[in-house]
Design an enzyme around this catalytic site. Sequence first.
Site, mmCIF file in Angstrom:
data_model
loop_
_atom_site.group_PDB
_atom_site.id
_atom_site.type_symbol
_atom_site.label_atom_id
_atom_site.label_comp_id
_atom_site.label_asym_id
_atom_site.label_seq_id
_atom_site.Cartn_x
_atom_site.Cartn_y
_atom_site.Cartn_z
ATOM 1 N N GLU A 1 2.584 1.144 -5.673
ATOM 2 C CA GLU A 1 1.770 1.886 -5.827
ATOM 3 C C GLU A 1 2.355 3.327 -6.003
ATOM 4 O O GLU A 1 3.541 3.398 -5.223
ATOM 5 C CB GLU A 1 0.723 1.730 -4.571
ATOM 6 C CG GLU A 1 -0.390 2.690 -4.705
ATOM 7 C CD GLU A 1 -1.734 2.575 -3.650
ATOM 8 O OE1 GLU A 1 -1.382 1.795 -2.585
ATOM 9 O OE2 GLU A 1 -2.531 3.257 -3.786
ATOM 10 N N HIS B 1 0.838 -1.211 0.133
ATOM 11 C CA HIS B 1 -0.084 -0.051 -0.067
ATOM 12 C C HIS B 1 0.970 1.238 -0.021
ATOM 13 O O HIS B 1 2.032 1.260 0.646
ATOM 14 C CB HIS B 1 -0.955 0.060 1.327
ATOM 15 C CG HIS B 1 -1.681 1.402 1.440
ATOM 16 N ND1 HIS B 1 -1.155 2.089 2.554
ATOM 17 C CD2 HIS B 1 -2.560 1.917 0.819
ATOM 18 C CE1 HIS B 1 -1.944 3.275 2.473
ATOM 19 N NE2 HIS B 1 -2.739 3.196 1.780
#
Length: 390
Positions: free
Chosen positions: A336, A316
């Site tokens: 990400e 994340h």
Amino acid sequence: MKITQVKARVFEWKGHTVPAQAHFCSNAMDELWDKSDSMGTFRFHGWTTVEIETDTGLVGLGNVALAPPIAKAIIDQYLAPLVIGQDPFDYEYLWQRMYRATHAWGRKGIGMAAISGVDIAIWDIMGKAVNKPVFKLLGGRTKEKIPCYASKLYRTDLKSMQDEAQSYLDQGFTAMKMRFGYGPKDGPSGMRENLNSVAAVREVIGDDVDLMLECYMGWNLEYAKRMLPKLERFEPRWLEEPVLADDIDGYAELNQLTSIPISGGEHEFTHYGFRQLLEKRAISVIQYDTNRVGGITAARKINALAESFSVPVIPHAGQMHNYHLTMSTLASPMSEFFPVHDVEIGNELFYYLFKGDPEPVNGFIDLDDDVPGLGLSLNHDHFDQFHIIE
Ligand SMILES: O=C(O)[C@H](O)[C@H](O)[C@@H](O)CO
Ligand SMILES: [Mg+2]
């Protein structure tokens, strides 16, 4: 080398903030009757920094993004006394010391996030002490550069979403993540809205660009079961956090339901938590965040588990604590990347607080072989836009 001081500071953003719109992103609060500020549950408008000093003069920098004042209190009152006077190279011993001493209340959630911040700072010190980037301590480069996906595309009008998607293509990204705006309470018309938004983005990006779909725990099992078959034709790379993080069996059920991989783990903690998810085949993509999951010491254990289950790890958020692990882990194919932007949800706040994050070039980021530690420092340029709690 001995740790001499641990300084945790809270930075609360007081600068300009883009107001969130209704249906901006589904989230766990949506199922409740009171929707007055459901976005409040995932605004990150504060951060905790952790500076760890040593008797050699080296200072390590870590960070925690969840519940900043609580993280600071845990670090000040519980964790600092456990690591002061210790050698940072005893990182496993220190992790176990923090984990076991706080086990009754700290093994998941904000306790583990606070441990993560201290652990990240300890790894930064180790890198600086041997004059090497942290990814070199973790195994070195497993890839020349890190491919990354642009992650924003919150729900607005479809034309704006299409323009935003086009801008990522123009910057060279070949993967991007969008958010759903609607969930179970919004009925069939909300379902239609969700499908229309995916169709609109797909129309612009074509079939050769990866599209990730984010629910942020704003759906429930029944709704997700109805949506998944309808989403198959868009061939998403994954569907993210469709249900609450605690519903591991729900994840497992959804992950077997269609060809769409289910991703999760952004709200899971330590290798123990991920062992459960992996053994139940509950997720097909692991998305821990190093500054929650237990720091680099825990994340590398999860990477080893993931490798043995052949499940990719795509952490994340971007950010240095994750990039160094991704660079050194073959099980991590990409990162990400939160586009640099005015402060909105708060995902962007990192860039206002820290200096040193790499900029993507044609959808790839790279880490410097010559910058020791994690390569981050505090960005004093924006300090006047924060309320700082020492
Ligand atoms: O996966 C993500 O990027 C997160 O879930 C976001 O941080 C969150 O803001 C929801 O969009
Ligand atoms: Mg997410």
